[in-house]
Design an enzyme around this catalytic site. Structure first.
Site, PDB file in Angstrom:
ATOM      1  N   CYS A  91       0.811  -1.226   0.000  1.00  0.00           N
ATOM      2  CA  CYS A  91       0.000   0.000   0.000  1.00  0.00           C
ATOM      3  C   CYS A  91       0.839   1.268   0.000  1.00  0.00           C
ATOM      4  O   CYS A  91       0.343   2.342  -0.356  1.00  0.00           O
ATOM      5  CB  CYS A  91      -0.940   0.014   1.195  1.00  0.00           C
ATOM      6  SG  CYS A  91      -2.166  -1.300   1.177  1.00  0.00           S
ATOM      7  N   GLN A 155      -4.864  -8.826   5.744  1.00  0.00           N
ATOM      8  CA  GLN A 155      -5.010  -7.579   6.498  1.00  0.00           C
ATOM      9  C   GLN A 155      -6.413  -7.391   7.064  1.00  0.00           C
ATOM     10  O   GLN A 155      -6.579  -6.810   8.129  1.00  0.00           O
ATOM     11  CB  GLN A 155      -4.646  -6.389   5.609  1.00  0.00           C
ATOM     12  CG  GLN A 155      -3.157  -6.095   5.575  1.00  0.00           C
ATOM     13  CD  GLN A 155      -2.875  -4.711   5.041  1.00  0.00           C
ATOM     14  OE1 GLN A 155      -3.404  -4.308   4.009  1.00  0.00           O
ATOM     15  NE2 GLN A 155      -2.032  -3.984   5.729  1.00  0.00           N
ATOM     16  N   ARG A 219     -19.548   9.535  -0.556  1.00  0.00           N
ATOM     17  CA  ARG A 219     -20.992   9.624  -0.354  1.00  0.00           C
ATOM     18  C   ARG A 219     -21.332  10.938   0.356  1.00  0.00           C
ATOM     19  O   ARG A 219     -20.845  11.203   1.457  1.00  0.00           O
ATOM     20  CB  ARG A 219     -21.502   8.442   0.472  1.00  0.00           C
ATOM     21  CG  ARG A 219     -21.363   7.110  -0.245  1.00  0.00           C
ATOM     22  CD  ARG A 219     -22.100   6.001   0.504  1.00  0.00           C
ATOM     23  NE  ARG A 219     -21.495   5.708   1.790  1.00  0.00           N
ATOM     24  CZ  ARG A 219     -20.505   4.820   1.967  1.00  0.00           C
ATOM     25  NH1 ARG A 219     -19.996   4.163   0.934  1.00  0.00           N
ATOM     26  NH2 ARG A 219     -20.014   4.600   3.173  1.00  0.00           N
ATOM     27  N   GLU A 220     -22.185  11.733  -0.294  1.00  0.00           N
ATOM     28  CA  GLU A 220     -22.557  13.022   0.280  1.00  0.00           C
ATOM     29  C   GLU A 220     -23.530  12.879   1.446  1.00  0.00           C
ATOM     30  O   GLU A 220     -23.594  13.741   2.323  1.00  0.00           O
ATOM     31  CB  GLU A 220     -23.153  13.920  -0.804  1.00  0.00           C
ATOM     32  CG  GLU A 220     -22.148  14.291  -1.895  1.00  0.00           C
ATOM     33  CD  GLU A 220     -22.731  15.231  -2.929  1.00  0.00           C
ATOM     34  OE1 GLU A 220     -23.911  15.612  -2.776  1.00  0.00           O
ATOM     35  OE2 GLU A 220     -22.010  15.589  -3.876  1.00  0.00           O
ATOM     36  N   SER A 221     -24.308  11.811   1.446  1.00  0.00           N
ATOM     37  CA  SER A 221     -25.228  11.569   2.553  1.00  0.00           C
ATOM     38  C   SER A 221     -25.113  10.114   2.975  1.00  0.00           C
ATOM     39  O   SER A 221     -24.858   9.238   2.144  1.00  0.00           O
ATOM     40  CB  SER A 221     -26.668  11.891   2.148  1.00  0.00           C
ATOM     41  OG  SER A 221     -27.087  11.069   1.072  1.00  0.00           O
ATOM     42  N   SER A 246     -11.315   0.890   3.680  1.00  0.00           N
ATOM     43  CA  SER A 246     -11.060   1.556   2.402  1.00  0.00           C
ATOM     44  C   SER A 246     -11.771   0.833   1.265  1.00  0.00           C
ATOM     45  O   SER A 246     -12.059  -0.361   1.336  1.00  0.00           O
ATOM     46  CB  SER A 246      -9.560   1.609   2.122  1.00  0.00           C
ATOM     47  OG  SER A 246      -9.014   0.305   2.100  1.00  0.00           O
ATOM     48  N   HIS A 347      -8.982   3.497  -2.344  1.00  0.00           N
ATOM     49  CA  HIS A 347      -7.593   3.087  -2.114  1.00  0.00           C
ATOM     50  C   HIS A 347      -7.082   2.227  -3.273  1.00  0.00           C
ATOM     51  O   HIS A 347      -6.977   1.009  -3.152  1.00  0.00           O
ATOM     52  CB  HIS A 347      -7.534   2.318  -0.795  1.00  0.00           C
ATOM     53  CG  HIS A 347      -6.180   1.861  -0.368  1.00  0.00           C
ATOM     54  ND1 HIS A 347      -4.995   2.389  -0.864  1.00  0.00           N
ATOM     55  CD2 HIS A 347      -5.806   0.894   0.527  1.00  0.00           C
ATOM     56  CE1 HIS A 347      -3.971   1.779  -0.298  1.00  0.00           C
ATOM     57  NE2 HIS A 347      -4.437   0.864   0.541  1.00  0.00           N
ATOM     58  N   CYS A 377       0.418   2.271   6.316  1.00  0.00           N
ATOM     59  CA  CYS A 377       0.678   0.889   6.724  1.00  0.00           C
ATOM     60  C   CYS A 377       0.675  -0.009   5.490  1.00  0.00           C
ATOM     61  O   CYS A 377       0.073   0.315   4.467  1.00  0.00           O
ATOM     62  CB  CYS A 377      -0.385   0.418   7.713  1.00  0.00           C
ATOM     63  SG  CYS A 377      -2.063   0.438   7.052  1.00  0.00           S
TER      64      CYS A 377
END
Length: 391
Positions: A91, A155, A219-221, A246, A347, A377
């Protein structure tokens, strides 16, 4: 006496697309190539001056195999004389590309390096370790597995260990996930990502197709009841869900790193310098704690404390990771992931470090702040950290 100094003069990123979403038709080579071309155009660097291109990518098979970075240089239309290499620090690959570039420039080995990262999680099959309940992949050897007596895990499962060890409740983790979306949505609405974004046509072969110019996963809501009702993914009656993890995504990012004297002699404005870079490794079973060691190393090397840092970016692989960082270092909430993170934005593994550093650079400039710390990480218990300072 070495008077060289590696500086960032340009930083761009694509919007982050959902897996199977708006960028899913983009071949990862072309996704990276488009980003490289945009960086070169926006900075005005002479393409023939580029000494190397270092590209982070994690899933280096199929369309991302065979030194993706070199293929991307050619796809970008850069001179054939421009070399490239592809690296994998999981990552943290995009951030490691930055570290290698800064080290090459500061040492005098090279003057002009592009550090970048890309991942198409739409086009590349997911490895077994990313599938809940699936066995570990073939990269785990018999001796490695025997050393940990069968304790090694993916993970996702390790996130449950993290949450349990540090007493992170489902409610707190979900609240952090909501926070990520709220901050990312607010930043998008305020146009905070606009200057750094490379808009892309949804169909790479059709210039009349719709354009994606903002991160697709935000997401706005949000519905708290739905979030609370989500099933846990990696453990029955656990705490990790899709709402506090993520997203699987597609995207690319790139930064131009040059020697300060080169920048000034070529009419470029240095934007930030590197105070420290570090890598660390810790327990490969819990996997996430090395961000603390890597950040301690970087702060020590820079001669700083957390009080000297204006903004912190901690990758939201899972909500518990930035929560661990904030708990350990006593970070104020208004300094941590101020524009959201990977829970909301997404991600795309190899690109995230480049995307986050691009975001951090622009936010420091917007605020007139001075220093920022970024840490990520990585699978099997490693992490890397970078501290930058505006110039």
């Amino acid at each position: 006496m070495n008077t060289r100094e590696a500086v960032i003069v340009g930083a761009v990123r694509t919007p982050v697309g959902r897996r199977g979403g708006a960028l899913s038709a983009w071949h990862p080579v072309d996704l990276m190539g488009e980003t490289l071309a945009a960086l070169v155009e926006r900075t005005g660097v002479a393409p023939a001056d580029i000494d190397d291109v270092i590209v982070g990518a994690v899933l280096q098979h199929e369309a991302q195999s065979g030194n993706l970075g070199r293929h991307a240089v050619l796809a970008a239309g850069l001179p054939e004389s421009v070399p490239a290499v592809t690296i994998d620090r999981q990552c943290g690959s995009g951030l490691q590309a930055v570290s290698f570039a800064a080290q090459a420039v500061a040492s005098g080995a090279q003057d002009v390096v592009i550090a970048a990262g890309v991942e198409s999680m739409s086009q590349i099959p997911m490895p077994p370790a990313m599938v809940p309940g699936a066995p570990l992949g073939p990269q785990y050897s018999p001796r490695e597995l025997a050393r940990y007596d069968g304790g090694l895990m993916a993970q996702g499962a390790s996130s449950e260990l993290l949450n349990s060890r540090y007493a992170f409740t489902r409610e707190a983790l979900d609240a952090f996930g909501v926070r990520s979306h709220e901050r990312a949505a607010a930043a998008t609405a305020a146009g905070k990502f606009t200057a750094q974004t490379v808009p892309l046509h949804v169909d790479p072969a059709d210039p009349s197709s719709p354009v994606l110019d903002r991160d697709e996963g935000i997401r706005e809501s949000q519905d708290p009841a739905k979030i609370a009702a989500l099933k846990t993914v990696f453990a029955e009656n656990g705490t990790t869900t899709a709402a506090n993890s993520s997203q699987l995504s597609d995207g690319a990012g790139a930064l131009l790193i040059v020697d300060r004297a080169y920048a000034e002699s070529h009419g470029m404005t240095p934007r930030a310098r590197f105070l420290a870079t570090s890598v660390a490794a810790a327990d490969p079973i819990i996997q996430f704690t090395a961000i603390l060691d890597a950040s301690e190393k970087a702060l020590t090397r820079a001669g700083l404390t957390v009080d000297d840092i204006d903004l912190f970016e901690v990758n939201e692989a899972f909500a518990g990771v930035p929560m661990l960082f904030a708990q350990h270092f006593g970070i104020d909430d208004d300094k941590l992931n101020v524009n959201g993170g990977s829970v909301a934005v997404g991600h795309p593994l190899g690109s995230t470090g480049a995307r986050m550093l691009t975001d951090l650079l622009h936010e420091l400039e917007r605020r007139g702040a001075r220093r920022g710390l970024l840490t990520i990480c990585e699978a099997t218990g490693t992490a890397n950290t970078t501290i930058i300072e505006l110039v």
